[in-house]
Write an enzyme that holds these catalytic residues in place. Structure first.
Site, mmCIF file in Angstrom:
data_model
loop_
_atom_site.group_PDB
_atom_site.id
_atom_site.type_symbol
_atom_site.label_atom_id
_atom_site.label_comp_id
_atom_site.label_asym_id
_atom_site.label_seq_id
_atom_site.Cartn_x
_atom_site.Cartn_y
_atom_site.Cartn_z
ATOM 1 C CE LYS A 1 -2.694 -0.980 3.733
ATOM 2 N NZ LYS A 1 -2.044 -2.812 4.191
ATOM 3 N NE ARG B 1 2.712 -5.554 10.445
ATOM 4 C CZ ARG B 1 2.916 -5.246 9.317
ATOM 5 N NH1 ARG B 1 4.001 -5.760 8.962
ATOM 6 N NH2 ARG B 1 2.936 -4.126 8.613
ATOM 7 N NE ARG C 1 -4.770 1.730 11.924
ATOM 8 C CZ ARG C 1 -3.956 1.073 11.400
ATOM 9 N NH1 ARG C 1 -3.413 0.066 10.784
ATOM 10 N NH2 ARG C 1 -3.097 2.082 10.586
ATOM 11 N NE ARG D 1 10.358 -6.465 4.790
ATOM 12 C CZ ARG D 1 9.202 -6.139 4.971
ATOM 13 N NH1 ARG D 1 8.400 -5.209 3.803
ATOM 14 N NH2 ARG D 1 8.607 -5.752 6.364
ATOM 15 N NE ARG E 1 11.900 -3.843 8.994
ATOM 16 C CZ ARG E 1 11.147 -2.991 8.266
ATOM 17 N NH1 ARG E 1 11.650 -1.897 8.448
ATOM 18 N NH2 ARG E 1 10.181 -3.621 7.959
#
Length: 234
Positions: free
Chosen positions: A26, A183, A101, A139, A172
């Site tokens: 997004k 999440r 949200r 990642r 990370r």
């Protein structure tokens, strides 16, 4: 990057909401829309930080709640958004980031915009959950030059080493499966209802396939926005 819009100066993007699960891209797509249409991105996170830093009444109220571990209520967030939407740079449109949200926020926004020329249009970026998991947990970043790789889709030439610096890549702390699951759980509990709310308003909702190269997703979002705004394709 794209051919010019017919009568581009007359085209009003209006309020645009990009929806989708964590990791669908997004933020990347919002930035591209902002650049093309010269409209701002309105982020609730940025609004909260700005109000707290400027010690506004709303910011101090939010800070007091956050200091005690409480969530900032919808009414307070709505007030911050309302003040931001009154600024002149939003006249042609804006990209909403992190808002609405919740279902209550979505209904408030529709009421708020009822008297405006254009209602909000919502575009949901759909990506399979397994792909999102690989995007996030795969990642890796070079601590020296900041280059980002993905061990599944864009790996370095040498295992776990930066192509440029030869430095060991790092992951990370929040790019783990456990954090991703949390999440996704939060997304399903709150934001999924927002997607279904806009889906029920079919004339201002559309879905695009986000499991493609960035430029292809951008083209699809652009074409979808034109369609939702009843503007002819270039």
């Amino acid at each position: 990057m794209f051919p010019p819009l017919p009568n581009a100066s007359d085209f009003l993007p209006g309020p645009v909401l990009l929806l989708g699960a964590p990791g669908v891209g997004k933020g990347t797509q919002a930035k591209l829309l902002m650049e093309e249409f010269n409209i701002p991105q309105i982020s609730t996170g940025d609004l909260l930080r700005a109000n707290r830093e400027q010690r506004t009444t709303l910011g101090m109220m939010a800070e007091e709640l956050m200091a005690t571990g409480q969530l900032v209520p919808d009414d307070l967030v709505n007030q911050m958004v309302s003040e931001r939407l009154a600024q002149p740079d939003t006249e042609r449109g804006y990209i909403l980031d992190g808002f609405p949200r919740t279902l209550n926020q979505a209904k408030w926004l529709d009421t708020k915009l009822a008297a405006e020329v254009l209602p909000v249009v919502a575009i949901n970026i759909a990506v399979p959950e397994r792909v999102l998991l690989e995007r996030i947990t795969g990642r890796r970043m070079c601590p020296v030059c900041g280059t980002i790789y993905n061990i599944y889709t864009q790996p370095p030439k040498n295992d776990h080493l930066c192509d440029c610096e030869g430095t060991k890549l790092i992951q990370r702390a929040d790019d783990t499966e456990a954090v991703f699951r949390e999440r996704m759980k939060a997304f399903e509990q709150k934001t999924f209802a927002v997607i279904e709310y806009y889906r029920s308003h079919g004339n201002r909702f559309a879905e695009v396939d986000g499991n493609r190269p960035v430029d292809e997703v951008t083209k699809s979002i652009r074409a979808t926005l034109l369609k939702l705004r009843h503007h002819p394709e270039s």
